[in-house]
Write a protein that holds these residues in place. Sequence first.
Motif, short mmCIF file in Angstrom:
data_model
loop_
_atom_site.label_atom_id
_atom_site.label_comp_id
_atom_site.label_asym_id
_atom_site.label_seq_id
_atom_site.Cartn_x
_atom_site.Cartn_y
_atom_site.Cartn_z
N LYS A 16 106.69 23.28 -5.18
CA LYS A 16 106.69 21.83 -5.32
C LYS A 16 108.08 21.23 -5.46
O LYS A 16 108.28 20.05 -5.22
CB LYS A 16 105.81 21.45 -6.52
CG LYS A 16 104.33 21.69 -6.20
CD LYS A 16 103.43 21.35 -7.34
CE LYS A 16 101.98 21.55 -6.93
NZ LYS A 16 101.06 21.45 -8.05
N SER A 17 109.03 22.02 -5.96
CA SER A 17 110.39 21.49 -5.99
C SER A 17 111.34 22.58 -5.54
O SER A 17 110.98 23.75 -5.46
CB SER A 17 110.75 21.02 -7.40
OG SER A 17 111.52 21.97 -8.06
N PRO B 209 123.60 30.20 -14.88
CA PRO B 209 123.55 28.75 -15.16
C PRO B 209 123.84 28.42 -16.63
O PRO B 209 124.55 27.46 -16.91
CB PRO B 209 122.12 28.36 -14.79
CG PRO B 209 121.63 29.45 -13.89
CD PRO B 209 122.34 30.69 -14.28
N GLU C 215 117.72 29.18 -9.83
CA GLU C 215 117.32 29.78 -11.11
C GLU C 215 117.75 31.24 -11.26
O GLU C 215 117.70 32.00 -10.30
CB GLU C 215 115.79 29.76 -11.25
CG GLU C 215 115.20 28.44 -11.68
CD GLU C 215 113.69 28.50 -11.71
OE1 GLU C 215 113.09 27.45 -11.92
OE2 GLU C 215 113.12 29.59 -11.51
N TYR C 216 118.12 31.62 -12.49
CA TYR C 216 118.36 33.03 -12.82
C TYR C 216 117.16 33.59 -13.55
O TYR C 216 116.86 34.76 -13.49
CB TYR C 216 119.64 33.18 -13.66
CG TYR C 216 120.84 33.50 -12.81
CD1 TYR C 216 121.09 32.77 -11.64
CD2 TYR C 216 121.72 34.52 -13.16
CE1 TYR C 216 122.18 33.06 -10.85
CE2 TYR C 216 122.82 34.81 -12.38
CZ TYR C 216 123.05 34.08 -11.22
OH TYR C 216 124.13 34.38 -10.44
N GLN C 217 116.49 32.71 -14.36
CA GLN C 217 115.24 33.14 -14.99
C GLN C 217 114.12 32.51 -14.17
O GLN C 217 114.22 31.36 -13.77
CB GLN C 217 115.13 32.61 -16.41
CG GLN C 217 116.28 33.01 -17.31
CD GLN C 217 116.24 32.25 -18.63
OE1 GLN C 217 115.17 31.94 -19.12
NE2 GLN C 217 117.39 31.96 -19.15
N ASP D 259 96.11 23.96 -6.44
CA ASP D 259 97.07 23.24 -7.29
C ASP D 259 97.51 21.93 -6.63
O ASP D 259 98.68 21.55 -6.69
CB ASP D 259 98.31 24.11 -7.56
CG ASP D 259 98.08 24.99 -8.78
OD1 ASP D 259 97.06 24.81 -9.46
OD2 ASP D 259 98.93 25.86 -9.04
N ARG E 113 100.56 34.17 -9.97
CA ARG E 113 100.28 33.24 -11.07
C ARG E 113 98.93 32.60 -10.84
O ARG E 113 98.49 32.47 -9.70
CB ARG E 113 101.34 32.12 -11.07
CG ARG E 113 102.69 32.56 -11.59
CD ARG E 113 102.71 32.50 -13.10
NE ARG E 113 103.87 33.16 -13.65
CZ ARG E 113 104.94 32.53 -14.09
NH1 ARG E 113 105.02 31.22 -14.00
NH2 ARG E 113 105.95 33.20 -14.61
N ALA E 114 98.29 32.15 -11.93
CA ALA E 114 97.00 31.50 -11.78
C ALA E 114 97.17 30.17 -11.06
O ALA E 114 98.13 29.44 -11.32
CB ALA E 114 96.37 31.28 -13.13
N ILE F 252 94.73 26.73 -9.50
CA ILE F 252 93.40 26.14 -9.65
C ILE F 252 93.00 25.38 -8.39
O ILE F 252 93.81 24.67 -7.81
CB ILE F 252 93.40 25.15 -10.84
CG1 ILE F 252 94.04 25.78 -12.08
CG2 ILE F 252 91.99 24.65 -11.13
CD1 ILE F 252 93.27 26.93 -12.65
#
Lengths: 401, 417, 220
Positions: free
Chosen positions: B209-210, B252, B216-218, B177, B105-106, B108
Motif C-alpha cells: 500500500k505504500s 535509519p 526499511e531495515y526492520q 485487505d 501475514r494474515a 482479510i
Amino acid sequence: MIRHLLKLVWNRKRANALILVEIFFTFLVVFAVGTLGLFLWDNARRPLGFDWQDVWAVRVNMQAGSDDTFTAEQVETAARLVREVETLAPVEAVTGAMMEPFAFGQYTSGRTVNGRRVSMSVNEVTASFAEVMRFDVVRGRWFQPADAALAWRPVVIDEDLAREAWGEEDPIGRRLGDPDPKSPEPERRVIGVVRDFRHHGELSGPDNFVFYHKRLGHPQDRPPRVLLVRVRPGTPVAFEEELTRRLQAVAHEWSFEIAPLAQTRESAFRLRLTPLLVGGIVAFFLLLMVALGLLGVLWQNLLQRTREIGLRRAIGASRAEVHRQIILEQLLLTTLGVLLGTIVVIQLPVLDVFGSVLRPQVFGSGLLSASVAMYLLATVCALYPSTLAGRVQPAEALRYE
Amino acid sequence: MLGNYLKMALKVLARRKFFTFISLFGISLTLLVLLVATAMLDQIFAPQAPESRGDRTLGIYTASLRGEDSVYNGFAGYGLLDRAVRGLPQELPGVENISLFTTARAAISYVGGQKIESSLKRTDGAYWQILDFSFLEGGPFTAEDDAAARFVAVINETTRGRFFGDEPAVGRTIEVDGQRFRVVGVVRDVPILRVVAYSEIWVPVSTAKSRAYLKEYQGNFMALLLAHSRADFPQIKAAVDRRLDLAEAHIPDRRMFQTIDAGADTLFEAVSRTLFEARESRPELLWALLLGLAVLFMILPSINLVNLNLSRILDRASEIGVRKAFGASSHTLVGQFVVENVVLTLLGGALGLGLAAAVLAGLNESGVIPYADLRLNFRVFFEGLALALFFGLFSGVYPAWKMSRLHPVQALRGRTV
Amino acid sequence: MIQLERVTKKYRTERVETTALDNVNLTIDQGEFVSIMGPSGCGKSTLLHLIGLLDAPSGGSIALDGKPVERYGDRALARVRNERLGFVFQQFHLVADLSVVDNVEIPLLYRKTTGKERRRAALAALDRVGLASRTHHFPGQLSGGQQQRVAIARAIVGKPAVLLADEPTGNLDSQMGDEIMGILQELNQEGTTIVMVTHDPRLAERTHRVVRLFDGRQVQ
C-alpha cells in the motif's frame, strides 16, 4: 522388618541397580510433566485482572519506516482513526495500545530500583485503556488526558511489580528506575497500582507489569499499533467488515487486521497447552511402558525367589506377611529412586534456574505429586507379583531343587 | 540351521506372551515418537517440494540490530536485504538467483458477508524460479509484473475453494485487505511449517500500500540466494557479510542501532541463530540440543529393554543348563539368543513403523497443523532400529554368552534360594 | 503331641490322580526322636510336610497338641509353624543374599520382638550349633556342613517344640552328617521333639523309633 528388607535390597544391588535407575529417570519425567501441568493449573486459577469479552483488537499496519521513525501525519491519522471508531453505534469504548493482551511476543524492560535490578513487561496505552479492559485501580489513580501536560511521565504498575520493587511500602509518587544521567529516558513516576495484570493470559506465570501513558495525537508518541474496541454484547461478526471499511476510509495506505480477543486468547491457550499435551501423551506412554516393564521384571525376580518365599512361609510368614514384604521391598527401592531424583531436582531452584517464574509452592507440589505418583506406580506394579508370592505353596516350592 | 533358530525364537516369544508384548510395546513406542518428531523436523528443514532446491539455498531469514541499550530481534526490512543481496548474481558466479519476499501475514477478505482470513505473502518474480511450486491452473507472476506493480495473485487450492468453490479461478478477481487482485495461477497447498514457501495468497511486492518498505531495515522480509552448489556457500556467506558491514552506515535509526547481526544461513543455521541469540550461526548448538533431547527421551526405553532382557535371560538359566547337558555348544546357545533378540527387535520395528505411518496420516488428515504433509523418515527409522538392536543384543546376548559358559551343573542348580 | 489319623494325600493333575499317602496313622509323643524311612518317592517328604502343616491332607485328620488343625486359617497356621515348629531341609534353603545371622533371625521377624532380642537370640542359636565366629559370613562362603548348622540354628532360634528335618544329611559327607546328627540328638536330649526323614539306616538306628513307608503306605 524394614531393616531386614533394606539389607536384602542392598545385598541384591546388582539386580536392583537397573530397577533403581529406571525409577530415577521415571521420577524425573513425571516431575517435569507434573510440574509443568501444576504450573499452568496454578496460573489458571488466579484472576486475570481484566475482562476480554466483547473486546476486538484492530492491528494497525501503518507501514512506518521503523519503530522510532514516524511522521506527524501518521500521528494525526491515528488520532482520527480513534475518533472515527468512537462514533460507531456498536462501539462502547476505544483505546490505543502498543500490544493487545494475549498476543504472542512481549516487550520487557529492566530497571534499577533502589540499586536492585527489576525486570517488567511493558505496554504503552492511552487513557481509555482501563475503561475498555474494565479493571480497577486499587491505589492511586489511572491516567487522565490532562497527564499529557506533566513534566514527568506517569506510569501505573501492577501489584506484582509494586511488591517486588518496594515491598510493603507505598509506591505512589516513587520514581520507577533510579536516575541515570546517561539514559535519554524521561523520568517516570508511579501514579497508580492495579491488581496483577496478566497480559499473557490465564496460563502465564507471575510477571511484573507496567503501563506507560501513550498520548494520543502527541507528536513524540508513536501511534498505537493496535486499537482495542469494546463492542456492545451481541454485536455480530459482520460489523468487522463495516469497521474495516470505515478505518480504510480514514487511512487508505494502512491495512487493518481485526480479531476478537477471545480468538487471540484461544490461540494463546493452544500455544501454552500444546507442549503440555504432547509431553503428557509421551510421558503417559513412557509411564505405561515403565509400569509394564517393572511388572515384568518384578514378576521374573519373584519366580526366581519362589524357594525363598516358600521358606519364609514354612518358617512362619503368613500369606499377608509375604504379600506385604514384596510390596514393602518395592516401596523401599522406590524411596531410594525418589530420594536420588529429589536430590537432583532440588538443584534447579538452588541454581536459580527458574528465577521467580516458578512459585516455590508449585515446585514443592510438583515434587510431592511426582513422589506420590512413583509410589502408586510401584505399588501397582508390585501388586500382582506380590499376590502371586502370597500364593506360593511352601510344600511345592521347597520340594524340588 | 537359521530356519530352526527362527522357529525356536518364535516359539519362545509366543510362549512368553507378556514379555514379548512389553518388549514390542517399548520398542515400537520409542520408534513411533522418534519418527513423528523427525517427520516434523523434516517438514521444516528437509529439501521437500516446493523447496526442492533447499540443499543449495541460503537465506537471510532474520536480523538483529544492536545498539548500546537497544536490540531489535526480528525480520529484516527490504532496504537492509536489498543492500545485502542486490546484484550478487552479477558479482559472484556461484550465485544463480536471488529473491526478496515477505513473511506470510494474515489478510482479510469478505465474500458475501463472510469473513475469510488468509495468509498473504508478497514476493518478487525470482521467487517462482527458485522455488518449485506445482501449478494446478495458470502460472506464476513474473519480474515484469512486479516491476509494473500489476495487481495479480497466485492462490493455493484451499483458497480457490474458499473464494470460488471448485470452479477454475484464473482470470477472476479476489479482494484482499481492500485491494483487488486478478488470479493468474493456482498452486497445490503448501505445509505451514515451511516458512519460505508457505502462504495461501502470493502477490507482487510492489503492490504494497505504500512505498515506505523500500528503505526499511526492520520489517517482515526475507531473502533467498540460490547457489550453483553447496561448494559456493562459504564464498556467498563472506560476500553477504561484507555487504552487511557496509549496510551498517545506512541504518535509519543510527542513534538507537549501530551494528547488524545477520548473515546468509541455511534454514537450520538460521533457526540455531535465533534460538540461541547467537551473533554467528552455530548449527552445532541446535544439533546438540536435538540430540540431547533424543538421548534424554531414549534413556528410559533403553533401560526398560535392558532390564527386561536381563531378567528374561536369568529366568532361563536352568534351560541353558539342560541344553548344555544335552550337548549344545556355547555357540549354538548364543546364536539362539541373537536370533531371538533380532526377531523381537524387527517385529517391534515393523510395528513402530506401522504405528508412525498411521499417526502421521492421522495428523495430516486432521488439520491440526494446516496443510501438514508429514512423511516417514526412513533413515531415522533404521537408526532407531539399529539402536534397539544394539541394546537388545547388548542386554540379551552378553549375559546369555556369559551364562552359556557356565558349567552345566552350576547352571542346572541355579542360585541358592 | 502330634496325631495323624487315617491321613490320605492325593495329588491330581489334569488326568492322573496319584496317591502319595494312603491311610497313615501316626502318633508322635513329646520328647520323641522319630525317623521316617523308605525308598525315594514313597511319600516320606509328603508326610513330613503334612506334619509340618505346609500342606493339607486330602482325607483324615491331623491334630497338634490335641487340637485338630483343619479349621486353622492361613494366619493361624503360619503362627503355629512359626512358634511350635522348626524346619531343616536337605538343601539348607538359606537366603543367599543375607548374612548368616540375618538368616537365623528370619523366623523372629514374624513375631513381635525387638531388634535387640532378635539379634541376641540369633547369636545364642548360632553359638549353640558352634558357629559363633561366622555370623557375618554369607552362605556362599560356608561349607555344606556349616550351612546346615546355620539352617539348624534358624530352626531352633524360635525355641520350637518340634523340629522337622527332611534328609538333613543328604547333601553332606558322612563325617559332616555325623556332626549334624550329633547336634540333633543333643537337641532331642534337651527336650525338643524331632521328626526326621532319612533313607540312611545308620542314622535311623540312632533314633527312638522308625516309621517305614512303602508306596504311600505304612509298613511295620
